[in-house]
Design an enzyme around this catalytic site. Structure first.
Site, PDB file in Angstrom:
ATOM      1  N   LYS A   1      41.707   7.151  -0.879  1.00 58.94           N
ATOM      2  CA  LYS A   1      41.724   8.449  -1.560  1.00 58.94           C
ATOM      3  C   LYS A   1      43.124   9.057  -1.471  1.00 58.94           C
ATOM      4  CE  LYS A   1      39.108  12.757  -1.260  1.00 58.94           C
ATOM      5  NZ  LYS A   1      37.927  13.382  -0.666  1.00 58.94           N
TER       6      LYS A   1
ATOM      7  N   GLU B   1      46.055   2.353   8.345  1.00 62.08           N
ATOM      8  CA  GLU B   1      45.468   1.007   8.329  1.00 62.08           C
ATOM      9  C   GLU B   1      45.583   0.387   6.935  1.00 62.08           C
ATOM     10  OE1 GLU B   1      44.099   3.702   9.541  1.00 62.08           O
ATOM     11  OE2 GLU B   1      43.060   3.311  11.444  1.00 62.08           O
TER      12      GLU B   1
ATOM     13  N   GLY C   1      34.962  10.878   1.305  1.00 63.34           N
ATOM     14  CA  GLY C   1      35.106   9.435   1.526  1.00 63.34           C
ATOM     15  C   GLY C   1      33.770   8.741   1.763  1.00 63.34           C
TER      16      GLY C   1
ATOM     17  N   LYS D   1      44.536  10.198  15.554  1.00 61.86           N
ATOM     18  CA  LYS D   1      45.523   9.710  14.563  1.00 61.86           C
ATOM     19  C   LYS D   1      46.912  10.250  14.890  1.00 61.86           C
ATOM     20  CE  LYS D   1      42.689   9.842  10.355  1.00 61.86           C
ATOM     21  NZ  LYS D   1      42.603  10.478   9.051  1.00 61.86           N
TER      22      LYS D   1
HETATM   23  C1  G6Q Z   1      35.167   9.750   5.118  1.00 64.10           C
HETATM   24  C2  G6Q Z   1      36.427   9.954   5.803  1.00 64.10           C
HETATM   25  C3  G6Q Z   1      37.192   8.704   6.135  1.00 64.10           C
HETATM   26  C4  G6Q Z   1      38.053   8.173   4.995  1.00 64.10           C
HETATM   27  C5  G6Q Z   1      39.033   7.142   5.560  1.00 64.10           C
HETATM   28  C6  G6Q Z   1      39.882   6.524   4.507  1.00 64.10           C
HETATM   29  O1  G6Q Z   1      34.427  10.623   4.753  1.00 64.10           O
HETATM   30  O2  G6Q Z   1      37.177  10.890   5.133  1.00 64.10           O
HETATM   31  O3  G6Q Z   1      36.367   7.669   6.601  1.00 64.10           O
HETATM   32  O4  G6Q Z   1      37.264   7.631   4.000  1.00 64.10           O
HETATM   33  O5  G6Q Z   1      39.818   7.746   6.541  1.00 64.10           O
HETATM   34  O6  G6Q Z   1      40.657   7.491   3.860  1.00 64.10           O
HETATM   35  P1  G6Q Z   1      41.445   7.143   2.562  1.00 64.10           P
HETATM   36  O7  G6Q Z   1      40.465   6.781   1.505  1.00 64.10           O
HETATM   37  O8  G6Q Z   1      42.229   8.374   2.211  1.00 64.10           O
HETATM   38  O9  G6Q Z   1      42.334   5.980   2.885  1.00 64.10           O
END
Ligand code: G6Q
Length: 556
Positions: free
Chosen positions: A217, A223, A283, A520
């Site tokens: 997102k 990672e 997410g 983080k």
């Molecule tokens: C879910 C969280 C988290 C997120 C990841 C990946 O609700 O927000 O699990 O999906 O940290 O984030 P990105 O899609 O921004 O890489």
């Protein structure tokens, strides 16, 4: 700065409500009543505490330690917490994710064409379908072989790079819907920053036949960006051996799913091959957005739309069905009864379907990241329990492992059993054995076996206590005709909405995740310190010792 939320419905602490006290008194009466007695005293109990949901989904919660009175009192509590208006607010696109000032509209991702859902006065449904159409064209091209890699070969391996909400849903769906997937392409998922994940998932892959979908997102996640960078190097090294390494080649092997076009372009991915989504999709609520691109390539655009229709059916059931017959509401209320009144600290989700191998891992994030919170919407600290720990794995494997504790341990472990009547592989007697086992487990947990019964069977007195089962251990059984893309969608929406109902009653924001931030930030501080170039680390003695050990082990 975001303005603080209005809290009309949740301004009285949960435990100060009269409806809460009524449940506490009721719990004192019911606590010692055994499920054996509840079934004996009410011949209609099984039917009364069962509900038919959309698309043949049947939920039997009669083996939960509740009565009609319990359910009524729980419904009273839900009403006192303003559940109706919270549901309406979510579906109306209000910014109910108050700490991030965002609407929460995963329901818009599966709204049929022509529906209207407004965010800041703009109908978001047409944009959802535009992206679905773009995904469909791309998925068809990859599936048919029309989309080729830089050397002209068709794509044989799709590797999704993402983590958390950008991984768990698509990875779960790849397993869950394998029976509906193309055999022409293999699907792999790289999430961990541990290089082993990348190395093992690319083992044996031909770079010229590999497509990476970078799902993020934000397009800044440590990672994912690390894995994507490694993937680009791996691809270019592979293509170099056939003289085809070039920036243009990257565009044939990388697509992105993101809300951040600028970062996508900066990485070198052609933004015409970027699939968008929106800040109103959390997410962990995103597997039915473009984040599900790998799912669509696997099962085809029609299969994906079938899955969306299953989600939508459950959305409509949730939005329109009276609470007393509403699957997500009932499931949520039963969970609150178990957690907040019977004192259970956990929930086991036990699908009797091998394809749902990763379902409980998916739910762990959905439930625990959403409701694992101790701060209420108004910033006060809650004085009641919130999310239980969620775990599980497919039956019957667990029966030969941890079920011992569920049957005879000292802790109360409520279980959600999930089963499908029709097998996807009708081989021999497997299905009857599988289903007999799930029914038997629920029965054994509820009714147990008395000492008298054990002794009557001939067990010596010294052994009998070990072979006795208390019973009175609660479970719900979800039974559906067959696992299909639509039913997977319904099942996920059922849990999504259950989580929302529980969050509403507990008074927490189910849509943020501030609890993942601190680690983080500290990791970012530690990264340069591991190389030995950074100034002396300013950490606690334990962390300093660990950094020093690591540096010594790596000769730094
Ligand atoms: C879910 C969280 C988290 C997120 C990841 C990946 O609700 O927000 O699990 O999906 O940290 O984030 P990105 O899609 O921004 O890489």
């Amino acid at each position: 700065m975001p303005t603080p939320p209005e809290l009309t419905s949740t301004s009285t602490p949960l435990t100060a409500l009269a409806q809460w006290s009524a449940l506490e008194s009721h719990c004192k009466e019911l606590r010692t009543t055994h499920l054996r007695d509840l079934f004996k005293s009410d011949p209609s109990r099984a039917q009364a505490l069962s509900v038919d949901g959309p698309d043949g989904l049947f939920m039997d919660y009669s083996k939960q330690r509740v009565t009609a009175t319990t359910m009524q009192l729980l419904l009273d509590l839900a009403n006192a917490r303003g559940l109706r208006s919270r549901i309406d607010a979510m579906f109306r696109g209000e910014k109910i994710n108050v700490t991030e000032q965002r609407a929460v509209l995963h329901v818009a991702l599966r709204a049929p064409r022509g529906t209207q859902i407004l965010v800041d006065g703009v109908n978001v449904v047409p944009a959802v379908h535009e992206v679905l159409d773009q995904m469909s064209r791309f998925a068809d091209a990859v599936r048919s072989g029309e989309w080729t890699g830089a050397t002209g070969k068709r794509i044989r391996t799709v590797i999704n790079i993402g983590i958390g909400g950008s991984d768990l849903g698509p990875a779960m769906a790849a397993d869950a819907l394998r029976a509906y997937s193309t055999n022409e392409i293999s699907f792999r998922f790289v999430s961990n920053v541990d290089a082993t994940d990348f190395a093992e998932k690319t083992r044996g892959c031909d770079p010229s036949e590999t497509l990476f979908i970078v799902c993020s997102k934000t397009f800044t996640t440590l990672e994912t960006m690390t894995n994507a960078t490694t993937a680009r190097a791996w691809l270019l090294a592979g293509l170099a051996t056939v003289g085809r390494a070039s920036p243009a080649a990257v565009a044939k092997h990388f697509v992105a799913v993101s809300t951040n076009a600028h970062k996508v372009a900066e990485f070198g991915i052609d933004t015409t091959n970027m699939f968008g989504f929106w800040d109103w999709v959390g997410g962990r609520y995103s597997m039915d957005s473009a984040i599900g691109l790998s799912t669509m390539i696997a099962i085809g655009p029609a299969g994906f739309r079938e899955m969306l229709s299953g989600f939508h059916q459950m959305d409509e059931h949730f939005r329109t069905t009276p609470f007393a017959m509403n699957l997500p509401v009932i499931m949520a209320l039963v969970g609150i009864w178990n957690s907040n009144f019977l004192g259970s600290q956990t929930l086991a989700v036990l699908p009797y379907d091998q394809y749902l191998d990763r379902f409980s891992a998916y739910l762990q994030q959905l439930e625990m990241e959403s409701n694992g919170k101790h701060v209420a919407l108004d910033g006060s600290r809650v004085t009641w329990e919130t999310c239980p720990s969620v775990w599980g794995q497919p039956g019957t494997n667990g029966q030969h492992a941890f079920y011992q504790m569920i049957h005879q341990g000292t802790r109360l472990v409520p279980c959600d059993f999930i089963a499908f009547c029709e097998p996807l592989h009708p081989l021999g007697v497997h299905q009857d054995l599988l289903i007999a086992n799930v029914f038997a487990q629920a029965e054994a947990l509820a009714f147990g076996k008395t000492l008298h019964e054990v002794e009557t069977e001939g067990s010596p007195a010294w052994l009998a206590p070990h072979r006795q089962f208390d019973g009175n251990r609660p479970s719900t059984l979800l039974l559906a005709p067959k696992l299909t893309p639509a039913r997977l969608g319904s099942l996920i929406a059922l849990y999504e909405h259950k989580v929302f109902v529980q969050g509403t009653l507990w008074g927490v924001n189910s849509f943020d995740q501030w609890g993942v931030e601190l680690g983080k930030v500290l990791a970012q501080r530690i990264i340069p310190e591991l190389s030995g170039n950074a100034p002396t680390p300013a950490h606690d003695a334990s962390t300093q010792q660990l950094i020093a050990r690591y540096r010594a082990a790596r000769g730094r």
